[in-house]
Design a protein around this motif. Structure first.
Motif, PDB file in Angstrom:
ATOM      1  N   GLY B   5       0.817  -1.205   0.000  1.00 55.22           N
ATOM      2  CA  GLY B   5       0.000   0.000   0.000  1.00 55.22           C
ATOM      3  C   GLY B   5       0.849   1.253   0.000  1.00 55.22           C
ATOM      4  O   GLY B   5       2.048   1.227  -0.307  1.00 55.22           O
ATOM      5  N   ASN B   6       0.183   2.341   0.331  1.00 53.06           N
ATOM      6  CA  ASN B   6       0.843   3.649   0.387  1.00 53.06           C
ATOM      7  C   ASN B   6      -0.037   4.546   1.234  1.00 53.06           C
ATOM      8  O   ASN B   6      -1.264   4.412   1.205  1.00 53.06           O
ATOM      9  CB  ASN B   6       0.986   4.225  -1.039  1.00 53.06           C
ATOM     10  N   ARG B   8      -1.006   7.573   0.932  1.00 47.68           N
ATOM     11  CA  ARG B   8      -1.907   8.485   0.249  1.00 47.68           C
ATOM     12  C   ARG B   8      -2.994   7.769  -0.549  1.00 47.68           C
ATOM     13  O   ARG B   8      -4.020   8.348  -0.876  1.00 47.68           O
ATOM     14  CB  ARG B   8      -1.087   9.374  -0.690  1.00 47.68           C
ATOM     15  N   SER B   9      -2.771   6.494  -0.870  1.00 45.19           N
ATOM     16  CA  SER B   9      -3.682   5.766  -1.766  1.00 45.19           C
ATOM     17  C   SER B   9      -5.087   5.629  -1.175  1.00 45.19           C
ATOM     18  O   SER B   9      -5.295   5.021  -0.125  1.00 45.19           O
ATOM     19  CB  SER B   9      -3.105   4.377  -2.052  1.00 45.19           C
ATOM     20  N   ALA B  12      -5.989   1.888  -1.113  1.00 43.24           N
ATOM     21  CA  ALA B  12      -5.389   1.135   0.004  1.00 43.24           C
ATOM     22  C   ALA B  12      -6.114   1.462   1.316  1.00 43.24           C
ATOM     23  O   ALA B  12      -6.318   0.591   2.166  1.00 43.24           O
ATOM     24  CB  ALA B  12      -3.902   1.457   0.116  1.00 43.24           C
ATOM     25  N   LEU B  33       5.417   6.000  -3.533  1.00 41.77           N
ATOM     26  CA  LEU B  33       4.938   6.264  -4.895  1.00 41.77           C
ATOM     27  C   LEU B  33       5.648   7.464  -5.518  1.00 41.77           C
ATOM     28  O   LEU B  33       5.840   7.517  -6.731  1.00 41.77           O
ATOM     29  CB  LEU B  33       3.425   6.499  -4.900  1.00 41.77           C
ATOM     30  N   GLN B  38       6.438   1.865  -7.379  1.00 43.39           N
ATOM     31  CA  GLN B  38       5.415   1.060  -8.063  1.00 43.39           C
ATOM     32  C   GLN B  38       5.805   0.702  -9.492  1.00 43.39           C
ATOM     33  O   GLN B  38       5.189  -0.170 -10.093  1.00 43.39           O
ATOM     34  CB  GLN B  38       4.052   1.779  -8.026  1.00 43.39           C
ATOM     35  N   ALA B  51       0.130  -0.605  -9.569  1.00 46.25           N
ATOM     36  CA  ALA B  51      -0.808   0.120  -8.709  1.00 46.25           C
ATOM     37  C   ALA B  51      -0.971  -0.600  -7.374  1.00 46.25           C
ATOM     38  O   ALA B  51      -0.830  -1.822  -7.298  1.00 46.25           O
ATOM     39  CB  ALA B  51      -2.167   0.245  -9.402  1.00 46.25           C
ATOM     40  N   SER B  66      -9.328  -2.420  -5.493  1.00 44.41           N
ATOM     41  CA  SER B  66      -9.852  -2.317  -4.129  1.00 44.41           C
ATOM     42  C   SER B  66     -11.261  -2.905  -3.977  1.00 44.41           C
ATOM     43  O   SER B  66     -11.540  -3.584  -2.986  1.00 44.41           O
ATOM     44  CB  SER B  66      -9.829  -0.864  -3.651  1.00 44.41           C
ATOM     45  N   HIS B 105     -12.366   8.615  -8.584  1.00 41.35           N
ATOM     46  CA  HIS B 105     -10.970   8.412  -8.189  1.00 41.35           C
ATOM     47  C   HIS B 105     -10.024   8.141  -9.366  1.00 41.35           C
ATOM     48  O   HIS B 105      -8.929   8.713  -9.427  1.00 41.35           O
ATOM     49  CB  HIS B 105     -10.911   7.274  -7.150  1.00 41.35           C
ATOM     50  N   THR B 109      -5.758  10.070 -10.275  1.00 42.37           N
ATOM     51  CA  THR B 109      -4.569   9.327  -9.844  1.00 42.37           C
ATOM     52  C   THR B 109      -3.302  10.014 -10.381  1.00 42.37           C
ATOM     53  O   THR B 109      -3.360  10.754 -11.357  1.00 42.37           O
ATOM     54  CB  THR B 109      -4.610   7.894 -10.379  1.00 42.37           C
ATOM     55  N   SER B 170     -12.882   7.718   1.649  1.00 40.70           N
ATOM     56  CA  SER B 170     -11.591   7.848   0.952  1.00 40.70           C
ATOM     57  C   SER B 170     -11.596   9.074   0.033  1.00 40.70           C
ATOM     58  O   SER B 170     -10.567   9.729  -0.142  1.00 40.70           O
ATOM     59  CB  SER B 170     -11.261   6.575   0.168  1.00 40.70           C
TER      60      SER B 170
END
Lengths: 215, 215
Positions: B5-6, B8-9, B12, B33, B38, B51, B66, B105, B109, B170
């Motif tokens: 993950g990350n 900011r994602s 995630a 990232l 990635q 991703a 997700s 979303h 990105t 999110s």
């Protein structure tokens, strides 16, 4: 069921194909998206997002979002399953569907194409570069996954058609409509064509719906 | 489970929140990232799309996307359900989730932001206009639907937290990170804040993860 759709809509195509494959009767009302039917007040009352498909399944508000509608159809009409029973295989089929429905298709809808041209004063040809970028991102990911992962069979997930194939087929039809080079994606081509050859999918093909250009 | 993950994602965050709410133990490996982790060959072997999130649940290939991961978690860990049992309510929860995960979303990105700046030689400020266009499209649809449809309760669908809320939360966190005006969306705000107040979601918050900027 009563569905608001459009010949060109990739999302409406997925739903139409699923209904055909399961033998569920429905009536489709075709909006003229070029004439802006989706932005008229009477359709905004149906879907405030101004997007198709919108599907009435009862007296309540319509269902929206193609993947949510596909899942509803699966939940309520389990005959001719369009998702594997095994959770692991289901997750893979869903993730391949979402490469198209989340990461690719939303980038080239009329809403986005018009915004790019208007906000950045781009001529149509330069906007189409972004459209090809969107298609290529999705197609590259699909080719790498379909050719590299052990789950691929005759169809995207194993040997039975699933939501993954319906989404991939909807993307593949778009490559024809928008003139995207498909030579680098032989595995996507094989899978898409296997799906498009099914009678229920063939009857749902965008170019066979009212309003489509004659070839 | 082991998740890449990350901080900011948004994608995630949704998965991390679901795992927390269900009390499923997991380990998260945080990619950088901004440093391009990635795109490195070792991660491309894990996910050819480059991703996050990518989640290992067994010795097979990881799960990706997700919403597909959330469904897998639901299928295999039904405790503390994050989707309603009724198909009609499930479809509505899914469609609200997809307004975020499909239609909003993917438009903001890093992949898309960078492409707009590079291909059209846009300065960052003009690219951010497109980002705000993306957020506003999603937020307007959510406000109209959440305030106008009878299914809304304490949460987006009824009075139990669902995938819809995780996606809306999110997006809401993203409005803070990117400075999007949220005043016109009081119902989205109420629903997002109800979700973000849950302990499992609060612990999953992007700004509480390793690598996040200190406030």
């Amino acid at each position: 069921m009563k569905m608001y759709g459009n010949w060109r809509s990739a999302a409406a195509f997925r739903v139409r194909a699923a209904l055909n494959l399961k033998g569920i009767p429905y009536e489709e009302i075709f909006l003229d998206l070029d004439a802006g039917d989706q932005h008229k007040p009477e359709f905004r009352k149906i879907n405030p997002q101004g997007a198709v498909p919108a599907v009435f399944v009862d007296d309540g508000p319509p269902l929206m979002q193609s993947l949510a509608i596909l899942d509803y159809i699966e939940d309520t009409h389990p005959q001719t399953p369009l998702l594997p029973a095994d959770p692991r295989a289901r997750a893979r089929a869903r993730s391949l569907a979402q490469v198209v429905a989340c990461d690719t298709h939303p980038l080239y809808t009329p809403r986005v194409r018009n915004r790019l041209m208007e906000a950045y004063e781009l001529p149509r040809e330069r906007m189409l570069e972004f459209l090809r970028f969107a298609f290529e991102g999705g197609l590259k990911t699909l080719e790498a996954r379909l050719s590299g992962e052990p789950g691929t069979g005759r169809f995207a997930q194993g040997d039975a058609v699933s939501h993954a194939d319906l989404c991939i087929a909807s993307l593949w039809v778009g490559t024809g409509i928008f003139g995207v080079d498909t030579a680098p994606y032989p595995t996507v081509k094989r899978v898409a064509e296997a799906c498009l050859a099914l009678d229920g999918v063939a009857r749902a093909h965008p170019l066979k719906q009212p309003g489509a250009p004659t070839q």
